[in-house]
Design a protein around this motif. Structure first.
Motif, PDB file in Angstrom:
ATOM      1  N   HIS A 194       6.765   1.287  -3.933  1.00 32.31           N
ATOM      2  CA  HIS A 194       6.708   2.324  -2.634  1.00 32.31           C
ATOM      3  C   HIS A 194       7.864   2.576  -2.456  1.00 32.31           C
ATOM      4  CE1 HIS A 194       2.478  -0.144  -1.513  1.00 32.31           C
ATOM      5  NE2 HIS A 194       2.978  -1.095  -2.052  1.00 32.31           N
ATOM      6  N   CYS A 213       7.126   4.709   4.080  1.00 32.67           N
ATOM      7  CA  CYS A 213       7.093   4.493   2.511  1.00 32.67           C
ATOM      8  C   CYS A 213       6.855   5.631   1.972  1.00 32.67           C
ATOM      9  CB  CYS A 213       6.046   3.868   2.348  1.00 32.67           C
ATOM     10  SG  CYS A 213       5.855   4.107   0.370  1.00 32.67           S
ATOM     11  N   LYS A 269       6.677   6.657  -1.111  1.00 37.19           N
ATOM     12  CA  LYS A 269       6.332   7.165  -2.276  1.00 37.19           C
ATOM     13  C   LYS A 269       4.676   7.043  -1.673  1.00 37.19           C
ATOM     14  CE  LYS A 269       9.305   6.715  -5.626  1.00 37.19           C
ATOM     15  NZ  LYS A 269       9.682   7.313  -4.787  1.00 37.19           N
ATOM     16  N   CYS A 288       1.726   5.476  -2.193  1.00 38.45           N
ATOM     17  CA  CYS A 288       1.218   4.333  -3.019  1.00 38.45           C
ATOM     18  C   CYS A 288       0.136   4.571  -3.100  1.00 38.45           C
ATOM     19  CB  CYS A 288       1.860   3.670  -2.409  1.00 38.45           C
ATOM     20  SG  CYS A 288       2.015   3.659  -0.261  1.00 38.45           S
ATOM     21  N   HIS A 306      -1.409   5.078   2.721  1.00 33.13           N
ATOM     22  CA  HIS A 306      -0.463   5.430   2.394  1.00 33.13           C
ATOM     23  C   HIS A 306       0.138   5.222   3.648  1.00 33.13           C
ATOM     24  CE1 HIS A 306       3.947   6.650   1.527  1.00 33.13           C
ATOM     25  NE2 HIS A 306       3.227   7.989   2.322  1.00 33.13           N
ATOM     26  N   MET A 317       2.193   2.728   6.367  1.00 29.52           N
ATOM     27  CA  MET A 317       3.123   2.108   5.985  1.00 29.52           C
ATOM     28  C   MET A 317       4.702   2.895   7.277  1.00 29.52           C
ATOM     29  SD  MET A 317       3.033   1.150   1.964  1.00 29.52           S
ATOM     30  CE  MET A 317       3.952   0.181   2.254  1.00 29.52           C
TER      31      MET A 317
HETATM   32 CU    CU Z   1       3.940   2.589   0.377  1.00 26.95          CU
END
Ligand code: CU
Length: 394
Positions: free
Chosen positions: A284, A331, A333, A335, A339, A342
């Protein structure tokens, strides 16, 4: 391929027929849909990727057809003993049009995307990062505009002419030196400047009054853990991770007892914050754009980032004239599927507000966890907290 051959080509004809048929079908579908739209208003999605690809090919086909027609016109002129089309002049004018369109495009991009830039940096080191970006942008933009203008103007000015002979320059050491040394100097300045900025930002000194905050990423949330009154975060061990103890905090250690689990990240203004960045499953990335902070959260590789917030949320709201403004932790990335979930609100507040908020936070060691860990005296751990009264179930 001659023009006659081209229009007699069966492959091309069948491709053209298929294209026309498809186009007609699409148009008819659109008309039908438009008719239906008056009653139920269903949405027809026109603007898919295929639509733009088809438009692109159509434009290419149009240019190719115009080119072919001009070529035939050119040949006809030559057959009549005339001079034919001056292609060099046409190309030169196209170059100037391209230059003007490109310059306008750059101007448009600056005004359009420029207005989307972030507000002023809300952290001490963020100001330095912004300076670095500004210097790099200004330098590269000067080079960009000068080279593009020179390139296309020279193409126009020195186009082929029967009256002028080209000067052949096989090798020139002075030119080679200039275009090697000048960019090397500029790039060295930029790299050294960046290196010093990075060194200042990644100051790893551990100050006594650093506020330690654990930021742990997992699919798909950030978990925040604050130290309690002792100012120390209890140690963790991945082998202790359970449903209730999802960070794997080690409760054999006394320093873990007063740790706090919080939902919104509160930060006191002008205090040094140390974010301990961790991940439990995939990579992350902690991203707080307003503080110019971004660092990856890698499983098995704890990292940290220190920064000092300088503008409170209330001050930023006044500055931006936006009463709903919030700093955010994202976040950065991609992920997994959720996602986008986040996100955490970050609030920068005064020291007094921070202390009062801190006193209202719940301890990480909640009732469910106490039960799971078989705490012998679930209610009196705060007074004694002696380790021999605790039995762990691992
Ligand atoms: Cu993430």
């Amino acid at each position: 391929m001659g023009f006659r051959k081209l229009i007699n080509s069966k492959k091309l004809l069948s491709f053209f027929a298929a294209f026309m048929l498809l186009g007609t079908n699409l148009l008819m579908a659109q008309t039908a849909a438009a008719g239906a739209a008056q009653e139920e208003a269903p949405k027809v999605d026109w603007t898919g990727v295929a639509y733009y690809v088809a438009i692109f090919f159509l434009i290419c086909l149009g240019i190719a057809i115009v080119g072919k027609i001009l070529k035939i016109y050119d040949l006809t002129l030559k057959m009549q003993g005339k001079k034919g089309i001056k292609w060099n002049n046409i190309m030169a004018v196209i170059c100037i049009i391209f230059l003007l369109a490109g310059l306008y495009g750059s101007y448009w991009s600056f005004t359009e995307q420029g207005s989307m830039t972030l507000p002023e940096a809300a952290s001490a080191h963020g100001v330095k990062i912004d300076e670095m970006f500004t210097v790099t942008t200004v330098l590269t933009m000067i080079v960009f505009f000068v080279t593009q203008i020179l390139l296309f103007t020279f193409l126009f000015r020195y186009r082929h002419s029967d009256k002028r002979r080209a000067h052949f320059l096989p090798h020139n050491n002075t030119i080679e030196k200039v275009w090697t040394i000048a960019p090397a100097i500029v790039l060295t300045i930029l790299v050294v400047f960046g290196f010093f900025t990075w060194q200042k930002i990644m100051n790893s000194e551990n100050l006594k009054d650093d506020i330690n905050i654990d930021v742990t990423g997992h699919q798909f949330a950030w978990e925040l853990r604050y130290p309690g009154k002792d100012g120390v975060l209890g140690p963790k061990d991945f082998r202790l991770v359970t449903g209730a103890n999802n960070l794997g905090v080690n409760f054999k250690k006394k320093s873990s007892f007063d740790d706090l689990k919080v939902d919104t990240m509160y930060l006191p203004v002008n205090k040094s914050i140390r974010l301990n960045i961790l991940a439990q499953d995939v990579i992350h990335s902690v991203y707080m754009p307003h503080f110019r902070v971004q660092l990856n959260a890698v499983p098995g590789l704890p990292t940290f980032f220190k920064f000092t917030p300088t503008i409170t949320t209330a001050q930023m709201r006044t500055k931006l004239d936006d009463p709903k403004f919030e700093y955010t932790l994202y976040c950065n990335k991609i992920c997994g599927g959720s996602h986008y979930n986040m996100q955490k609100v970050v609030r920068v507040v005064t020291e007094a507000e921070y202390q009062s908020w801190l006193s209202r936070q719940k301890p990480y060691l909640n009732d469910a966890l106490r039960k799971e860990l078989h705490f012998a005296a679930a209610n009196s751990e705060q007074s004694g907290a002696s380790t021999n009264r605790i039995a762990l179930n691992n």
